[in-house]
Design an enzyme around this catalytic site. Structure first.
Site, PDB file in Angstrom:
ATOM      1  CE  LYS A  92      -8.591  -9.794  -4.208  1.00 28.15           C
ATOM      2  NZ  LYS A  92      -8.790  -9.513  -2.839  1.00 28.15           N
TER       3      LYS A  92
ATOM      4  CE  LYS B  35      -4.458  -1.750   1.315  1.00 24.04           C
ATOM      5  NZ  LYS B  35      -5.729  -1.584   2.300  1.00 24.04           N
TER       6      LYS B  35
ATOM      7  CE  LYS C   7     -12.768  -2.187  -2.719  1.00 21.62           C
ATOM      8  NZ  LYS C   7     -12.728  -3.363  -1.823  1.00 21.62           N
TER       9      LYS C   7
HETATM   10  P1  ATP Z   1     -10.428  -5.419  -3.628  1.00 22.44           P
HETATM   11  O1  ATP Z   1     -11.586  -5.744  -4.186  1.00 22.44           O
HETATM   12  O2  ATP Z   1     -10.062  -4.066  -3.715  1.00 22.44           O
HETATM   13  O3  ATP Z   1      -9.193  -6.282  -3.889  1.00 22.44           O
HETATM   14  P2  ATP Z   1     -11.715  -6.671  -1.559  1.00 22.44           P
HETATM   15  O4  ATP Z   1     -12.903  -6.894  -2.053  1.00 22.44           O
HETATM   16  O5  ATP Z   1     -10.669  -7.917  -1.610  1.00 22.44           O
HETATM   17  O6  ATP Z   1     -10.653  -5.616  -1.878  1.00 22.44           O
HETATM   18  P3  ATP Z   1     -11.557  -7.038   1.342  1.00 22.44           P
HETATM   19  O7  ATP Z   1     -12.021  -6.234   2.207  1.00 22.44           O
HETATM   20  O8  ATP Z   1      -9.917  -7.096   1.240  1.00 22.44           O
HETATM   21  O9  ATP Z   1     -11.845  -6.560  -0.171  1.00 22.44           O
HETATM   22  O10 ATP Z   1     -12.125  -8.455   1.052  1.00 22.44           O
HETATM   23  C1  ATP Z   1     -13.002  -8.876   2.085  1.00 22.44           C
HETATM   24  C2  ATP Z   1     -13.182 -10.361   2.144  1.00 22.44           C
HETATM   25  O11 ATP Z   1     -13.425 -11.023   0.829  1.00 22.44           O
HETATM   26  C3  ATP Z   1     -11.929 -10.985   2.550  1.00 22.44           C
HETATM   27  O12 ATP Z   1     -12.125 -12.106   3.586  1.00 22.44           O
HETATM   28  C4  ATP Z   1     -11.394 -11.769   1.116  1.00 22.44           C
HETATM   29  O13 ATP Z   1     -10.744 -12.746   1.413  1.00 22.44           O
HETATM   30  C5  ATP Z   1     -12.888 -12.000   0.490  1.00 22.44           C
HETATM   31  N1  ATP Z   1     -12.574 -11.860  -1.041  1.00 22.44           N
HETATM   32  C6  ATP Z   1     -12.105 -10.725  -1.560  1.00 22.44           C
HETATM   33  N2  ATP Z   1     -12.193 -11.077  -3.038  1.00 22.44           N
HETATM   34  C7  ATP Z   1     -12.385 -12.314  -2.997  1.00 22.44           C
HETATM   35  C8  ATP Z   1     -12.483 -13.125  -4.410  1.00 22.44           C
HETATM   36  N3  ATP Z   1     -12.345 -12.637  -5.392  1.00 22.44           N
HETATM   37  N4  ATP Z   1     -12.600 -14.476  -4.014  1.00 22.44           N
HETATM   38  C9  ATP Z   1     -13.037 -14.844  -2.829  1.00 22.44           C
HETATM   39  N5  ATP Z   1     -12.911 -14.117  -1.774  1.00 22.44           N
HETATM   40  C10 ATP Z   1     -12.855 -12.879  -1.904  1.00 22.44           C
END
Ligand code: ATP
Ligand code: LTN
Length: 334
Positions: free
Chosen positions: A198, A116, A201
């Protein structure tokens, strides 16, 4: 019959963006499925979001809309303690104490800080550096047995354990040392346009948001990347056909069908039939969630009440731990 004490579980998500299918299938759905077996605390980590600059009115809106979406996904506020981090001052209070029991060197090794601070190089603030200490406070206040998180958060749960063990070695058994609970790799959902990464957003085209309209969802699935070999055959091969494997994984998680069952369902039909079918399955799975969330988002009085009750229950548990810590370190009590 004597009631067995349930194990306790705690986790949080930052209200820093709209919830998507990856968050739902990888995290929230699993939380909702565990509600009868554990005593669960789930919170929106709004204090953590300001380590990166936020638009204040967006943050305010998301903090309450996200609660509506959690409830619509099946996190019943009668069975889980749902709350907003900034409503429970003990998080900030314990974080200060723990700051004094955390070493500069161990924080410098955190990969999220390194990532970050490279990404937001014009705002490398102290909060970004001490983020894991606040997260340790979030966890240790509630004495949970398990912390269900994604792979990316494992290092933060490990430093939390180290801080707890260090504190306990000085003052006795103050904190329960929690275990991380990492979701199965099968629960990893990839972006529809970027099947190597993955679903996130930050790539909105390939990301299905829980609040997307059915038309938007169908359009995103129609445009999903399948494979480059033009085989046009629904076959599970994660290495050669990651896009198809991802779509099959989504379809399987939603319908309960195995990969073999999916292969025979679409035998001889090609992607032109398969992609819209996955889109339809997602539309139908998300429809009740979206409708319920839309209904709840209009009921501010109800959501405020859930937050009020959640903060009350959370503060009771957190307060007990904080008082014990204050006493142990020598703060004068009146
Ligand atoms: P960003 O979209 O910016 O990468 P994020 O959506 O991953 O952020 P987090 O707050 O880090 O946001 O994730 C919240 C939860 O959702 C965490 O437990 C994370 O492991 C899960 N998660 C996020 N993206 C995925 C995905 N593509 N597949 C499975 N689990 C996910
Ligand atoms: N850092 C986590 C959110 C988070 C959290 C927590 C998760 C903050 N405090 C305590 C589990 C326990 C994230 O960004 N996903």
């Amino acid at each position: 019959m004597e009631e067995v004490q349930k194990k306790r579980m705690l986790s949080g998500i930052q209200p820093s963006g709209d919830l998507h299918l990856g968050n739902y299938l990888g995290a929230i759905k699993n939380w909702a499925d565990r509600v009868n077996d554990y005593e669960c605390f789930y919170f929106m980590a709004d204090l953590h979001t300001i380590t990166v600059r936020q638009d204040p009115s967006e943050l305010r809106k998301r903090s309450v809309n996200q609660l509506a979406q959690y409830i619509a996904c099946g996190l019943d506020p009668e069975k889980n303690v749902l709350f907003l981090q900034s409503h429970v001052p003990a998080h900030s209070q314990l974080a200060w104490v723990l700051n004094c029991y955390t070493m500069f060197g161990e924080l410098s090794r955190m990969t999220q800080f390194k990532d970050k601070s490279a990404k937001y190089s014009n705002n490398i603030n102290a909060g970004l550096f001490t983020y894991p200490v606040l997260m340790a406070a979030d966890i240790l206040l509630y004495q949970p047995d398990y912390v269900p998180v994604g792979e990316d958060q494992k290092q933060h749960v490990e430093i939390c354990r180290d801080i707890a063990i260090r504190f306990n070695s000085i003052y006795g058994d103050v904190f329960k040392v929690p275990e991380p609970l990492i979701a199965k790799t099968g629960a990893r959902i990839y972006g529809l346009t970027t099947p190597g990464d993955k679903m996130s957003k930050s790539v909105p085209d390939g990301c299905v948001f829980l609040m997307d309209s059915p038309d938007d969802i169908r359009r995103k699935f129609k445009r999903a990347v399948t494979d480059s070999d033009r085989e046009n055959c629904v076959r599970y091969d994660k290495e050669a056909k990651p896009g198809v494997a991802n779509l099959m994984n989504i379809y399987s998680t939603l319908t309960g069908k195995t990969m073999t069952e999916i292969e025979s369902e679409f035998a001889g039909q090609g992607y032109g039939v398969f992609k819209p079918a996955v889109g339809d399955a997602v539309v139908e799975a998300l429809r009740p969630i979206r409708e319920e969330a839309e209904r709840l988002m209009k009921d501010k009085a109800y959501l405020d009440e859930v937050y009020r009750k959640g903060a009350e229950k959370a503060s009771y548990v957190a307060g007990k731990t904080l008082r014990k810590v204050y006493k142990k370190v020598g703060f004068y009590q009146i």
